[in-house]
Design a protein around this motif. Sequence first.
Motif, PDB file in Angstrom:
ATOM      1  N   THR A   1       8.820   3.763  -0.098  1.00 43.92           N
ATOM      2  CA  THR A   1       8.346   2.689  -0.974  1.00 43.92           C
ATOM      3  C   THR A   1       9.484   1.997  -1.721  1.00 43.92           C
ATOM      4  OG1 THR A   1       6.162   3.689  -1.267  1.00 43.92           O
ATOM      5  CG2 THR A   1       6.897   2.152  -2.964  1.00 43.92           C
TER       6      THR A   1
ATOM      7  N   TYR B   1       1.152  -7.733   4.038  1.00 45.79           N
ATOM      8  CA  TYR B   1       1.069  -6.413   3.397  1.00 45.79           C
ATOM      9  C   TYR B   1       1.899  -5.384   4.168  1.00 45.79           C
ATOM     10  CZ  TYR B   1      -2.508  -5.685   7.021  1.00 45.79           C
ATOM     11  OH  TYR B   1      -3.184  -5.597   8.213  1.00 45.79           O
TER      12      TYR B   1
ATOM     13  N   CYS C   1      -3.347   7.227   6.665  1.00 46.89           N
ATOM     14  CA  CYS C   1      -2.925   6.265   5.634  1.00 46.89           C
ATOM     15  C   CYS C   1      -2.854   4.856   6.214  1.00 46.89           C
ATOM     16  CB  CYS C   1      -1.574   6.677   5.057  1.00 46.89           C
ATOM     17  SG  CYS C   1      -1.611   8.148   4.012  1.00 46.89           S
ATOM     18  N   TYR C   2      -2.267   4.732   7.393  1.00 48.24           N
ATOM     19  CA  TYR C   2      -2.194   3.415   8.029  1.00 48.24           C
ATOM     20  C   TYR C   2      -3.597   2.859   8.295  1.00 48.24           C
ATOM     21  CZ  TYR C   2       2.830   2.905   8.736  1.00 48.24           C
ATOM     22  OH  TYR C   2       4.181   2.716   8.523  1.00 48.24           O
TER      23      TYR C   2
ATOM     24  N   PHE D   1       0.868  -1.172   0.000  1.00 50.56           N
ATOM     25  CA  PHE D   1       0.000   0.000   0.000  1.00 50.56           C
ATOM     26  C   PHE D   1       0.906   1.223   0.000  1.00 50.56           C
ATOM     27  CE2 PHE D   1      -2.575  -3.394   1.589  1.00 50.56           C
ATOM     28  CZ  PHE D   1      -3.858  -3.128   1.126  1.00 50.56           C
ATOM     29  N   SER D   2       1.045   1.829  -1.174  1.00 47.43           N
ATOM     30  CA  SER D   2       1.984   2.942  -1.348  1.00 47.43           C
ATOM     31  C   SER D   2       1.227   4.262  -1.449  1.00 47.43           C
ATOM     32  CB  SER D   2       2.830   2.720  -2.607  1.00 47.43           C
ATOM     33  OG  SER D   2       3.767   3.752  -2.753  1.00 47.43           O
ATOM     34  N   TYR D   3       1.522   5.160  -0.524  1.00 51.81           N
ATOM     35  CA  TYR D   3       0.872   6.465  -0.467  1.00 51.81           C
ATOM     36  C   TYR D   3       1.871   7.554  -0.845  1.00 51.81           C
ATOM     37  CZ  TYR D   3      -2.577   3.903   2.303  1.00 51.81           C
ATOM     38  OH  TYR D   3      -3.514   2.985   2.727  1.00 51.81           O
TER      39      TYR D   3
ATOM     40  N   THR E   1       2.678  -0.947   4.445  1.00 51.24           N
ATOM     41  CA  THR E   1       2.349   0.436   4.117  1.00 51.24           C
ATOM     42  C   THR E   1       3.643   1.213   3.911  1.00 51.24           C
ATOM     43  OG1 THR E   1       0.289   0.410   5.385  1.00 51.24           O
ATOM     44  CG2 THR E   1       1.266   2.572   4.951  1.00 51.24           C
ATOM     45  N   SER E   2       3.699   2.020   2.843  1.00 51.42           N
ATOM     46  CA  SER E   2       4.913   2.792   2.573  1.00 51.42           C
ATOM     47  C   SER E   2       4.537   4.098   1.873  1.00 51.42           C
ATOM     48  CB  SER E   2       5.883   1.983   1.712  1.00 51.42           C
ATOM     49  OG  SER E   2       5.284   1.663   0.459  1.00 51.42           O
TER      50      SER E   2
ATOM     51  N   THR F   1      -5.057   1.491   5.063  1.00 52.86           N
ATOM     52  CA  THR F   1      -4.486   0.165   4.800  1.00 52.86           C
ATOM     53  C   THR F   1      -5.194  -0.901   5.619  1.00 52.86           C
ATOM     54  OG1 THR F   1      -2.294   1.034   4.242  1.00 52.86           O
ATOM     55  CG2 THR F   1      -2.402  -1.249   4.993  1.00 52.86           C
TER      56      THR F   1
END
Length: 336
Positions: free
Chosen positions: A265, A247, A229-230, A187-189, A249-250, A233
């Motif tokens: 990321t 998974y 964001c977290y 999950f790239s933000y 998160t980045s 995810t």
Amino acid sequence: MKTGILLVNLGTPDSAKTGDVRKYLREFLNDPRVIDISWLWRKLLVNLIIVPFRAPKSAKQYKVIWTQEGSPLLIYGERLKDKLQKKLGDTYIVELAMRYQQPSVRKTLDKIAHKVEKLIVVPLYPHYASSSTGSTIEKVMQEIKDYEVIPDIKIQGPFFNHPEFIKAFTTIAQKQNKLSDYDHYLFSYHGLPERHIMKGSEECGMNCKLNECCNTLTDKNFYCYRASCYHTTKLIAEALKLTEGSYTTSFQSRLGRDPWIKPYTDHVIAEKAKSGVKKMLAFSPAFVADCLETLFEIRIEYNRLFKEHRGTQLDLAESLNDSDEWVEALQKILLT
């Protein structure tokens, strides 16, 4: 009288030519909410260093994703506007603007503001950030303040945790991808400088440490970009029934040498490939429409990086774009 819906996304160059990209970057990066340093240093840094060197490189990237119709971000935005107009009916007027470049906020407001008794401004960013949502709200207020007649205005808040947003995102992901084919899910933000998070934290009376405090969303950190964001995810992973540890998160798209929110990321992708992950599926929940950051940075650059470190395949889950699921979700978000 009618209700106006003003959809606002970040923006895009008028074309993939270096001159148009330069013009776009100059407006974007000179925004004090984007590069929040003294105006003089910002002018020198942006106009003399960043834009002259970055514009030719970015223009080449835009040429890769540009279509015969034009910029994907603008195309999806126009289609979303038309579909939402049809969905809402004649009692609404739906228009699209871009925070930077065209269609401009001012010209779009001139088309809509005096035809409605109520105006709902929708920053098309799921998560709040001063450099995106904050800047968009400020721009709308700056442009409308000179009007003699100002309609009733509502700002649609962040929707990163709205059940309809999560439902639309997960439905599209499941339609287009066989999730069981992948070893890991990313999950790239879009990233932010750490100082943006810290400034917001201080303003809201928090004591953010940019680590475990972001893992749980609370009333205090609701407007913390990293925490939201977290949380997104977590909600999407639960909806997709992804197992813990499958998974990550980045945050992507760093600019400059100042520290940005972590993990990065590109670092995560390299580490996962080295650890034996062969097939990875990347999600981009910070973007409601595919754009340079998804179509080029993830699909091309990060896919290449993944393969360079012994990964086999990195796929990109399509964004919400102008899908029927997103149109229906957006309608419900606006009317609840």
